[in-house]
Scaffold this active site. Structure first.
Site, short mmCIF file in Angstrom:
data_model
loop_
_atom_site.label_atom_id
_atom_site.label_comp_id
_atom_site.label_asym_id
_atom_site.label_seq_id
_atom_site.Cartn_x
_atom_site.Cartn_y
_atom_site.Cartn_z
N LYS A 1 0.84 -1.19 0.00
CA LYS A 1 0.00 0.00 0.00
C LYS A 1 0.87 1.24 0.00
O LYS A 1 1.94 1.27 0.63
CB LYS A 1 -0.91 -0.02 1.23
CG LYS A 1 -1.87 1.16 1.35
CD LYS A 1 -2.74 1.03 2.59
CE LYS A 1 -3.64 2.25 2.78
NZ LYS A 1 -4.51 2.13 3.96
N SER B 1 -9.11 3.53 3.13
CA SER B 1 -8.11 4.03 2.20
C SER B 1 -7.35 2.94 1.46
O SER B 1 -6.56 3.24 0.57
CB SER B 1 -7.11 4.89 2.98
OG SER B 1 -6.43 4.11 3.96
N SER C 1 -9.92 1.37 7.38
CA SER C 1 -9.35 1.32 6.02
C SER C 1 -8.99 -0.07 5.52
O SER C 1 -8.64 -0.24 4.36
CB SER C 1 -8.12 2.22 5.94
OG SER C 1 -8.50 3.57 6.03
#
Length: 508
Positions: free
Chosen positions: A74, A150, A174
């Site tokens: 990520k 996210s 997230s």
């Protein structure tokens, strides 16, 4: 060969490598081909390191737990040495990681091969993944809606079968929100369970933790086993489990569970009936197995916690913008970041240290209240999200709001906005779609989202389960049980995978 990536989870692929049925290079090449075919539609992967990954495939130890498994990191605090780490922002476009994060290092040691980095909203601040720098990530189930955020890029990549496992982090939902919207399993571990270093001792004051998004429960358990390490500089360290999580999931639940259930938003805001029904259906099923279910709301002030969460945003974004000076070589300007980011940073400059600390005390109060709550109830069952996923662009700021945000640092606008009730408005507008997930971040508890339902339009919906701190074992056991039932959603039914698997028609 690309069907291997949709037919097998990460452990299944590692077993094929271990038994010499497939070479790691073949898996990496298959993942590359799938990313190249699907990424133009999804914008899930924003940086690729294919040549390095292919080279690493030739040296990976074949007996490692995740031997040869292609994975993604990520774009927030999961640095890969020599690769960009941009936090979804153009301000960090030239920023290159000087070393591997502990997260990446642990998965590499386990045999995983990183092919690239996934999309995030700027600084991982939103529950949708629509950074202006890279463009919006789309949901494999419906390209017109968000995969959440996210960790939206990672969720879209795993759901589309690009890789079986991708790095994620969770500072307010997230991991769990994208898991819910993409039909995946998403576990947020206990605070201090997974590494955050080496450059940081905590993320978001301890609210954010690293883990992965997966299609199977056992992959999440195996990854957790691989990630656990003694991180001496970390601000928080959870006590180690006495046994491997991968072993735990093969055992039945040790007792009849006492389950607290709620479908009410902690903010008192609206809840979509389909989302609520998913929780009720799961509760009825668990009740049919002999577990005790009682309607009971967590003994915390949901609105106060939400406000303290937003104040944490103010402080963290304000500090992030201050640190931009060293990246840009000058004082940051409004055009360097997105308007919403600039507004949060401006509020961070307005907030006093005393007020900031006072808000954080609510976290500890809630943690104590939840520990007492779990003396009676083993787990807390809620919706993962209050509503189905928003359409791409639906939650973007209007032009007038952008102008206010860009000038919020001037003429005392931030102070005026605060006095006009901006904090309450931010709580309402930013969290009303996802008000259930922040609790576990602020208290440090483990929580998971289970893919147990779909909306009227066919997009997945999740059910959240929260346990006491340190009880990932209980969550994983419960998830493994539900994974074997008809309630569990088959992620391979999403259109991007289903169409590929459909046999070709023959002319007659």
């Amino acid at each position: 060969m690309s069907s291997l990536l949709t037919d097998h989870d990460a452990l299944g692929l590692a077993e094929l490598v271990r038994t010499r049925q497939v070479h790691p290079r073949e898996l990496v090449q298959a993942a590359i081909e799938r990313i190249e075919a699907l990424n133009p539609k999804l914008i899930a992967v924003i940086h690729k390191r294919y040549e390095k990954a292919l080279a690493e495939a030739d040296t990976v130890p074949l007996d490692a737990p995740l031997a040869g498994v292609p994975v993604l990191a990520k774009d927030v605090h999961q640095e890969i040495q020599g690769e960009p780490m941009t936090f979804g922002s153009k301000a960090y476009a030239s920023h290159i990681a000087s070393e591997d994060s502990h997260f990446v290092r642990q998965l590499k040691r386990a045999g995983a091969i990183f092919l690239g980095i996934t999309n995030v909203p700027e600084f991982a601040l939103m529950a949708v993944t629509e950074p202006r720098h890279y463009g919006p990530t789309r949901n494999p189930w419906d390209l017109q809606v968000t995969p959440g955020g996210s960790s939206g890029g990672s969720a879209a990549a795993v759901a589309a079968g690009m890789v079986p496992l991708a790095g994620a982090s969770d500072g307010g939902g997230s991991i769990r929100i994208p898991a819910a919207y993409c039909g995946l399993f998403g576990l947020k571990p206990t605070r201090g369970r997974t590494p955050v270093g080496p450059k940081l001792g905590r993320h978001w004051l301890g609210a954010s933790v690293n883990h992965v998004l997966t299609r199977s429960v056992r992959d999440s358990a195996a990854a957790l086993d691989c990630l656990v390490m003694e991180e001496k500089a970390a601000a928080f360290m959870a006590p180690r489990s006495a046994e491997r999580y991968l072993d735990v999931i093969h055992r039945p639940l040790p007792k009849r569970l006492r389950i607290a259930l709620t479908t009410e938003s902690p903010l008192g805001t609206a809840v979509d009936p389909a989302c609520a029904e998913a929780v009720v259906r799961a509760a009825r099923f668990l009740e049919s197995l002999g577990h005790e279910v009682e309607e009971r709301t967590a003994p915390v002030d949901g609105r106060q916690l939400a406000q303290s969460y937003i104040w944490m945003y103010f402080g963290e974004v304000g500090a992030q913008l201050q640190s931009l000076r060293s990246i840009l070589g000058r004082k940051p300007r409004p055009g360097d970041v997105e308007p919403a980011t600039w507004l949060l940073g401006a509020m961070g400059r307005f907030v006093s240290a005393a007020d900031f600390v006072a808000r954080l005390r609510a976290w500890d109060e809630a943690a104590a209240q939840m520990e007492t709550f779990h003396e009676t109830y083993d787990v807390y069952l809620t919706l993962t999200t209050a509503m189905p996923p928003a359409r791409i662009g639906e939650l973007s700021l209007r032009w007038s709001e952008e102008q206010i945000a860009r000038w919020s640092h001037r003429w005392g606008i931030a102070r005026l906005l605060a006095r006009a009730g901006l904090v309450d408005k931010l709580v309402e507008t930013s969290l009303m779609r996802t008000p259930f997930t922040q609790l576990a971040n602020l208290t440090g508890q483990p929580a998971m989202s289970l893919p147990l339902s779909r909306s009227s339009t066919g997009v997945p919906l999740g059910v959240q389960v929260v346990a006491a701190r340190g009880r990932e074992d209980l969550l994983l056991q419960l998830a493994a049980l539900l994974e074997q039932t008809s309630l569990w959603l088959d992620v391979k039914q999403n259109p991007l995978v289903r169409e590929e698997r459909r046999p070709p028609t023959q002319d007659v």
